[in-house]
Design a protein around this motif. Structure first.
Motif, mmCIF file in Angstrom:
data_model
loop_
_atom_site.group_PDB
_atom_site.id
_atom_site.type_symbol
_atom_site.label_atom_id
_atom_site.label_comp_id
_atom_site.label_asym_id
_atom_site.label_seq_id
_atom_site.Cartn_x
_atom_site.Cartn_y
_atom_site.Cartn_z
ATOM 1 N N VAL A 16 0.837 -1.204 0.000
ATOM 2 C CA VAL A 16 0.000 0.000 0.000
ATOM 3 C C VAL A 16 0.871 1.253 0.000
ATOM 4 O O VAL A 16 0.583 2.228 -0.702
ATOM 5 C CB VAL A 16 -0.944 -0.008 1.221
ATOM 6 C CG1 VAL A 16 -1.697 1.311 1.328
ATOM 7 C CG2 VAL A 16 -1.932 -1.163 1.106
ATOM 8 N N ALA A 20 0.832 4.191 -2.825
ATOM 9 C CA ALA A 20 0.584 5.574 -2.410
ATOM 10 C C ALA A 20 1.739 6.484 -2.831
ATOM 11 O O ALA A 20 1.521 7.627 -3.247
ATOM 12 C CB ALA A 20 0.383 5.639 -0.899
ATOM 13 N N TYR A 73 -2.753 11.076 -1.258
ATOM 14 C CA TYR A 73 -1.735 10.025 -1.331
ATOM 15 C C TYR A 73 -0.729 10.139 -0.179
ATOM 16 O O TYR A 73 -0.233 9.128 0.325
ATOM 17 C CB TYR A 73 -1.011 10.076 -2.668
ATOM 18 C CG TYR A 73 -1.832 9.578 -3.833
ATOM 19 C CD1 TYR A 73 -2.229 8.249 -3.892
ATOM 20 C CD2 TYR A 73 -2.203 10.420 -4.870
ATOM 21 C CE1 TYR A 73 -2.988 7.779 -4.960
ATOM 22 C CE2 TYR A 73 -2.949 9.952 -5.941
ATOM 23 C CZ TYR A 73 -3.342 8.632 -5.979
ATOM 24 O OH TYR A 73 -4.090 8.165 -7.028
ATOM 25 N N VAL A 76 -2.371 8.527 2.866
ATOM 26 C CA VAL A 76 -2.350 7.063 2.760
ATOM 27 C C VAL A 76 -0.944 6.536 3.008
ATOM 28 O O VAL A 76 -0.745 5.543 3.729
ATOM 29 C CB VAL A 76 -2.854 6.618 1.369
ATOM 30 C CG1 VAL A 76 -2.689 5.104 1.203
ATOM 31 C CG2 VAL A 76 -4.319 6.992 1.183
ATOM 32 N N THR A 96 -9.169 5.242 1.766
ATOM 33 C CA THR A 96 -9.037 4.768 0.383
ATOM 34 C C THR A 96 -10.396 4.633 -0.293
ATOM 35 O O THR A 96 -10.504 4.805 -1.510
ATOM 36 C CB THR A 96 -8.286 3.424 0.338
ATOM 37 O OG1 THR A 96 -8.918 2.479 1.202
ATOM 38 C CG2 THR A 96 -6.836 3.600 0.739
ATOM 39 N N THR A 128 -5.977 4.575 -7.445
ATOM 40 C CA THR A 128 -6.937 4.586 -6.330
ATOM 41 C C THR A 128 -7.688 3.259 -6.241
ATOM 42 O O THR A 128 -7.989 2.787 -5.140
ATOM 43 C CB THR A 128 -7.945 5.744 -6.454
ATOM 44 O OG1 THR A 128 -8.742 5.579 -7.634
ATOM 45 C CG2 THR A 128 -7.243 7.088 -6.490
ATOM 46 N N LEU A 131 -5.218 0.815 -4.726
ATOM 47 C CA LEU A 131 -5.043 1.081 -3.299
ATOM 48 C C LEU A 131 -6.203 0.507 -2.478
ATOM 49 O O LEU A 131 -5.997 -0.157 -1.454
ATOM 50 C CB LEU A 131 -4.936 2.587 -3.055
ATOM 51 C CG LEU A 131 -3.545 3.201 -3.133
ATOM 52 C CD1 LEU A 131 -3.631 4.718 -3.061
ATOM 53 C CD2 LEU A 131 -2.666 2.673 -2.011
ATOM 54 N N PHE A 132 -7.409 0.766 -2.935
ATOM 55 C CA PHE A 132 -8.570 0.266 -2.198
ATOM 56 C C PHE A 132 -8.573 -1.259 -2.175
ATOM 57 O O PHE A 132 -8.836 -1.878 -1.130
ATOM 58 C CB PHE A 132 -9.864 0.790 -2.830
ATOM 59 C CG PHE A 132 -11.109 0.306 -2.143
ATOM 60 C CD1 PHE A 132 -11.487 0.838 -0.927
ATOM 61 C CD2 PHE A 132 -11.880 -0.696 -2.698
ATOM 62 C CE1 PHE A 132 -12.635 0.382 -0.270
ATOM 63 C CE2 PHE A 132 -13.023 -1.164 -2.054
ATOM 64 C CZ PHE A 132 -13.395 -0.619 -0.838
#
Length: 278
Positions: A16, A20, A73, A76, A96, A128, A131-132
């Motif tokens: 992650v 980010a 970002y 995160v 996220t 994105t 990331l999620f």
């Protein structure tokens, strides 16, 4: 042998964090080019990136939209670079989910409203999504006596509610300027320029043209504007050709040619405007 009521030690989520960091670099690059008035690499003048960046959605609450991406970002990355326990994972999940919703909303705007696609923006949108998905799949281990994670159905409801709040909020905030009336100076000057036979030549994708119109606020619709790009609404390229327009915007005021963005005071002086200046 570890005690049965202890979870595995919290670890930093490097996957992650790496995603980010990539998004942070990308957003910083886009925000920097916007602030410096440049064009991102691989983006042609009048192309999708130029059109998206120059649109009213290129800024959010007075700042370049990409600059908000830098903040997202960075947040995160800060969370992912620290040991992830259940409480911190929940924050990361909500953050996220919010970033994904905002990015999907911006992508919808590109397709349905701006009608132009920016490759760099689509890359950010993919980040994105990644990331999620990474946060969803990399939930931390939970100790039997520690705080519990919600089940999948509850997480889906949380993500949906977060996304709905973000999208509605973005929709309202993007349109916050629409309800504000033009000042007497903006409206009076725009009407005066039209009455004097002045002309502003430009192109719908031109960032400088959008900046010039933006200085008139809602009164921009009263400007004596001529669209030069054949792809633009109500375009009159033949009129621009006869006027030998080579740069956008180009003003013709009282037979005088002026190229570039002009302040309202400059336009008032050049056109002999005698009305209110507030």
């Amino acid at each position: 042998m570890p005690a049965p009521d202890k979870a595995a030690p919290a670890r930093r989520d490097l996957v992650v964090a790496a995603l980010a960091a990539a998004g942070l670099v990308l957003s910083a690059y886009l925000a920097g080019t916007r602030l410096l008035g440049g064009t991102p690499a691989f983006c042609e003048a009048g192309g999708g990136c130029d059109i998206v960046q120059a649109s009213r959605y290129g800024t959010f609450l007075g700042l370049p939209t990409a600059l908000w991406g830098v903040g997202y970002y960075a947040a995160v990355l800060w969370l992912a670079a620290r040991p992830i326990d259940v409480r911190r994972w929940r924050r990361l999940f909500v953050l996220t989910a919010a970033g994904l919703a905002f990015s999907l909303y911006l992508t919808w705007l590109e397709v349905a409203v701006i009608r132009a696609l920016c490759g760099w923006c689509l890359l950010s949108a993919l980040l994105t999504v990644a990331l999620f998905a990474a946060v969803w799949m990399r939930r931390p281990a939970v100790a039997p006596r520690g705080p519990a994670l919600p089940d999948r159905a509850a997480l889906v409801r949380t993500a949906a509610a977060t996304g709905a709040v973000v999208i509605v909020g973005a929709w309202l905030l993007f349109d916050v300027e629409i309800g504000r009336p033009a000042t007497a100076f903006q409206e009076g000057l725009a009407r005066h320029l039209a009455a004097q036979g002045a002309v502003m030549y430009g192109a719908y994708w031109c960032p400088a043209c959008n900046e010039q119109k933006g200085r008139f606020g809602p009164a921009a619709k009263l400007l004596p504007y001529v669209e030069c790009d054949p792809r633009g609404a109500g375009a009159r390229p033949e009129t621009c050709a006869r006027a030998d327009v080579r740069r956008y915007p180009t003003w013709i005021i009282g037979g005088r040619r002026i190229e570039g963005v002009l302040g309202l005071g400059e336009l008032a002086d050049l056109s002999g405007y005698a009305g209110p200046r507030r």
